[in-house]
Scaffold this active site. Structure first.
Site, PDB file in Angstrom:
ATOM      1  N   GLY A   1      -0.573  -5.255   0.501  1.00  0.00           N
ATOM      2  CA  GLY A   1      -1.823  -5.176  -0.249  1.00  0.00           C
ATOM      3  C   GLY A   1      -1.732  -5.900  -1.592  1.00  0.00           C
ATOM      4  O   GLY A   1      -2.734  -6.415  -2.099  1.00  0.00           O
TER       5      GLY A   1
ATOM      6  N   ALA B   1       0.850  -1.197   0.000  1.00  0.00           N
ATOM      7  CA  ALA B   1       0.000   0.000   0.000  1.00  0.00           C
ATOM      8  C   ALA B   1       0.882   1.242   0.000  1.00  0.00           C
ATOM      9  O   ALA B   1       2.056   1.186   0.355  1.00  0.00           O
ATOM     10  CB  ALA B   1      -0.884  -0.007   1.229  1.00  0.00           C
TER      11      ALA B   1
ATOM     12  N   GLU C   1      -2.437  -9.369  -0.853  1.00  0.00           N
ATOM     13  CA  GLU C   1      -3.857  -9.524  -0.500  1.00  0.00           C
ATOM     14  C   GLU C   1      -4.737  -9.524  -1.760  1.00  0.00           C
ATOM     15  O   GLU C   1      -5.734 -10.230  -1.820  1.00  0.00           O
ATOM     16  CB  GLU C   1      -4.274  -8.418   0.474  1.00  0.00           C
ATOM     17  CG  GLU C   1      -3.600  -8.615   1.834  1.00  0.00           C
ATOM     18  CD  GLU C   1      -3.944  -7.513   2.816  1.00  0.00           C
ATOM     19  OE1 GLU C   1      -3.465  -6.392   2.612  1.00  0.00           O
ATOM     20  OE2 GLU C   1      -4.704  -7.776   3.759  1.00  0.00           O
TER      21      GLU C   1
ATOM     22  N   GLU D   1       3.281  -5.883   6.912  1.00  0.00           N
ATOM     23  CA  GLU D   1       2.599  -4.825   7.678  1.00  0.00           C
ATOM     24  C   GLU D   1       3.080  -4.739   9.124  1.00  0.00           C
ATOM     25  O   GLU D   1       3.171  -3.652   9.689  1.00  0.00           O
ATOM     26  CB  GLU D   1       1.083  -5.045   7.660  1.00  0.00           C
ATOM     27  CG  GLU D   1       0.428  -4.824   6.308  1.00  0.00           C
ATOM     28  CD  GLU D   1       0.513  -6.025   5.373  1.00  0.00           C
ATOM     29  OE1 GLU D   1       1.190  -7.013   5.728  1.00  0.00           O
ATOM     30  OE2 GLU D   1      -0.085  -5.973   4.295  1.00  0.00           O
TER      31      GLU D   1
END
Ligand code: NAI
Length: 715
Positions: free
Chosen positions: A114, A68, A117, A139
């Site tokens: 992300g 991200a 994900e 993260e």
């Protein structure tokens, strides 16, 4: 603004390709603005009868998606906003997962956070076997948790234990391992990625299975059955993981604990709420700050170097094959540089080469490379007791004893034997570089290149420039350090530069406490309670008490007026042969170099107390005050380095302290830490300590002035 998404119309089999290519960026990152674009795209594809399957790929050579956009997160000011952000990403990826047509992620290069994900929401994943390909949920390293569905999908896909291992460590998983874990379905050579991903997409559309059934050994199958696939077993796994996290983090890090809570609940709602909470923690702010510091400093090659391009050195000479020389040579040879070692005798050269052998053999054992890789690296190494081979070196790294006259002699020798323009980089830990260059015919080619021990593990190099160092020399030395995979800070010359100057008050305060009678393990515990990975007493044992004594002498010589030094006990320790772990005799007890432990804790060698007045008498010192004394002395010195222009900015000070001397990473470095506490409060506490313990705590002018003006180091 041009879109980051581009769609190739379906081929004859109905397979469409969605390319992700964030405009104007080197790597793809997921920003909040992308989510509606994704949603619209998935809805359109779902409604298009000509599309039978979808491949999602990156339009960048650099990799798939690096995670991200961290800057986005800096714009969020409440937990509720952060939770909403997480919900939006979850919903976007839920639409991908719910599409009627199958989707396949085609992964090459970094697939992180992300990005992973997104791939998890696809029906299948194909990854290249290239060494650049890495999958991870990093993260936790930013004090966060995977907030786009990862905590729910990852355990379902690869099992609880493996998923926790990934989420709690943030470590990179290479393609081969990912396939074994079931994280990716197929691995292929890089040039076969798109064809294979399309084939897999076609097969899925035709209702074929693509995943080979995992061949799980019987023992593992039983373990999975007992632990992972029933509620009680899952509770045991989570409980054990929590115990381990608490032991490792001392409860100072909320993110890994929150990951465990969220995984236990297993819902998207819990994940989003956890993400929201974590984003507001000071620990996450500190870790994200560090990430910014790293990014900012990557572009800094030192003063005056703008526009200078350099080729990193191909041949490097190293003076001194001791702990540091051998370590530097090992990392250089690992990175493809030819290394020539020089020491006083062949035995020392032999020890230096052995050091490299051990490091490379370990990597070979971990299958980082095979025998050929090992042989190649060792072949880059050679050594001798004279300067043969040094004539061709672009840079010479000096790592002989910490002795000014000896280092000056090295400069003279090297100027006699090396090629025109060769660089002399000293790995001194405290001596001013200008003094090492005092008799040099080419002081513009002399620079400091301060490594940390063990060199192959420590991520920082501090580069020290004098008033005379040529910018091209700085740029070339920085390039070499980066080639070695290190983070770099460039600082101005003085005794102890930045990192040693900042470290000294922390270490001397520990000795002050010891001479006041505080038990040694309690001093370490007080530092670790703030978040230092190891305490100062342990650090002295690891670095070598003799090395510490030499540095203290240098620092006393230059700063004796201002800094205060504790009663000189360390010399008595050295005279006794008590040099730390390497001598199996130090502050702590060792046997054959291994720590003696009781109930998992290292044991102090109580015989050391004879050297310390009232040694070990004070059992229950005020831990908070002890911690404050150690950390604020360090912060004050860091601020003074900024005031004097030794540091060019606070970022370098923060990165240097965390990466070089173990300042708690989740505080983001001493400057970020002082900002968090408030500069007026820091000054007030320093004044209080000054009254009680003496002038060493007198706050520097910069702090006093900034405190008065309610200033901050970072806006
Ligand atoms: P060491 O004692 O392990 O190695 C020094 C080596 O230099 C020895 O092998 C010695 O034989 C060799 N040597 C002495 N005179 C020589 C000469 N005339 N020609 C060639 N070789 C010669 O010491 P260590 O720990 O490797 O430290 C080296 C330097 O690095 C020192 O300046 C030290 O302050 C600095 N340093 C040390 C760190 C540490 O953690 N030990 C960290 C950062 C810097």
């Amino acid at each position: 603004m041009t879109s980051a998404l581009r769609l190739d119309a379906p081929d004859k089999d109905g397979v469409a390709v969605l390319w992700i290519d964030c405009p104007g960026q080197k790597v793809n990152t997921l920003s909040t603005s992308l989510v509606p674009e994704f949603e619209a795209m998935f809805a359109a594809l779902n409604a298009d009868p000509t599309v039978r399957a979808l491949v999602i790929a990156s339009g960048k050579d650099s990799g798939f998606i690096a995670g991200a956009d961290i800057d986005d997160l800096g714009q969020v000011h409440t937990a509720a906003q952060a939770t909403a952000l997480s919900r939006a990403a979850q919903e976007g990826f839920a639409k991908l997962e719910a599409m009627k047509i199958p989707s396949v992620a085609a992964i090459h290069g970094e697939c992180l956070g992300g990005g992973l994900e997104l791939a998890l929401a696809c029906r299948a994943r194909v990854a290249t076997e290239h060494r650049k390909t890495k999958l991870a949920t990093p993260e936790v390293m930013l004090g966060l948790l995977p907030g786009a569905g990862g905590t729910v999908r990852l355990p379902k896909l690869i099992g609880l234990t493996a998923a926790l291992d990934m989420m709690l460590t943030g470590k990179n998983i290479r393609a081969e391992k990912a396939r074994k874990l079931g994280l990716v379905d197929v691995t292929v050579p890089a040039n076969a990625l798109m064809d294979t991903a399309k084939r897999v997409a076609r097969d899925l559309a035709a209702g074929k299975r693509i995943k080979e059934k995992k061949k799980t050994p019987l023992g593992q199958e039983v373990q999975e059955l007992l632990l992972e696939r029933n509620a009680l077993g899952r509770r045991v796994v989570l409980h054990e993981a929590r115990k381990k996290v608490l032991k490792q983090t001392k409860g100072l890090m909320p993110a890994p604990l929150r990951i465990l809570d969220v995984v236990a609940k297993g819902t998207f709602e819990a994940e989003a709420a956890g993400f929201g909470e974590l984003l507001m923690t000071p620990q996450s702010a500190g870790l994200r700050h560090l990430f910014h510091a790293i990014t900012a400093l990557k572009k800094d090659n030192g003063p005056g170097t703008e526009g200078i391009t350099v080729q990193p050195a191909e041949r490097v000479g190293i003076l001194g094959a001791g702990l540091m020389g051998a370590g530097v040579g090992t990392v250089l040879a690992d990175q493809g540089v030819r290394v020539r070692l020089k020491d006083r005798d062949h035995a020392a050269i032999g020890r230096g080469l052995d050091y490299a052998r051990k490091v490379f053999a370990k990597a070979k054992k971990r299958k980082v490379y095979g025998q050929a890789g090992y042989d190649e690296r060792m072949a880059r190494f050679s050594g001798g007791t004279d300067y043969s081979g040094f004539g061709l070196c672009d840079i010479v790294v000096e790592a002989v004893f910490e002795d000014l006259a000896l280092k000056q002699q090295m400069v003279a020798d090297i100027e006699r034997v090396t090629k025109v323009g060769g660089i002399f980089a000293s790995n001194t830990s405290s001596l001013p570089i200008a003094e090492i260059a005092a008799h040099s015919a080419h002081p513009e080619r002399v620079i400091g290149m301060h490594f940390f021990s063990p060199v192959e593990k420590m991520p920082l190099v501090e580069i020290i420039v004098t008033d005379q160092t040529a910018p091209a020399v700085t740029a070339a030395t920085v390039a070499l350090a980066r080639k070695m995979g290190k983070h770099v800070i460039v600082v101005k010359d003085c005794a102890g530069f930045y990192t040693t100057r900042a470290l000294v008050p922390y270490m001397t305060e520990a000795i002050f406490l010891a001479t006041e009678g505080v038990a040694l393990d309690q001093i370490d515990e007080a530092a670790m309670a703030i978040g230092f990975p190891v305490g100062p007493i342990t650090l002295m044992d690891e670095v070598g008490i003799d090395v510490g004594v030499k540095v203290m002498k240098v620092m006393k010589h230059y700063y004796g007026e201002r800094m205060q030094f504790p009663p000189d006990v360390s010399q008595a320790l050295v005279d006794e042969g008590r040099l730390g772990r390497k001598a199996s005799l130090g502050f702590y007890a060792y046997k054959d170099g291994k720590s003696t432990t009781e109930k998992g804790k290292k044991v102090v060698d109580v015989s050391v107390y004879k050297h310390l007045p009232q040694g070990g008498q004070v059992k229950g010192g005020d831990r908070a005050e002890m911690g404050e004394r150690m950390v604020l002395g360090l912060c004050n010195e860091a601020a003074l380095c900024l005031q004097e222009g030794i540091l060019r900015d606070a970022y370098a000070g923060d990165l240097g302290a965390v990466m070089g001397i173990g300042f708690p990473p989740f505080e983001g470095g001493p400057f970020k830490y002082m900002d968090r506490i408030g500069l007026a409060a820091v000054v007030e506490r320093l004044h209080r300590l000054e009254q009680k313990h003496g002038k060493r705590f007198r706050p520097c002018t910069l702090l006093v002035e900034m405190g008065r003006a309610n200033g901050r180091f970072y806006a």
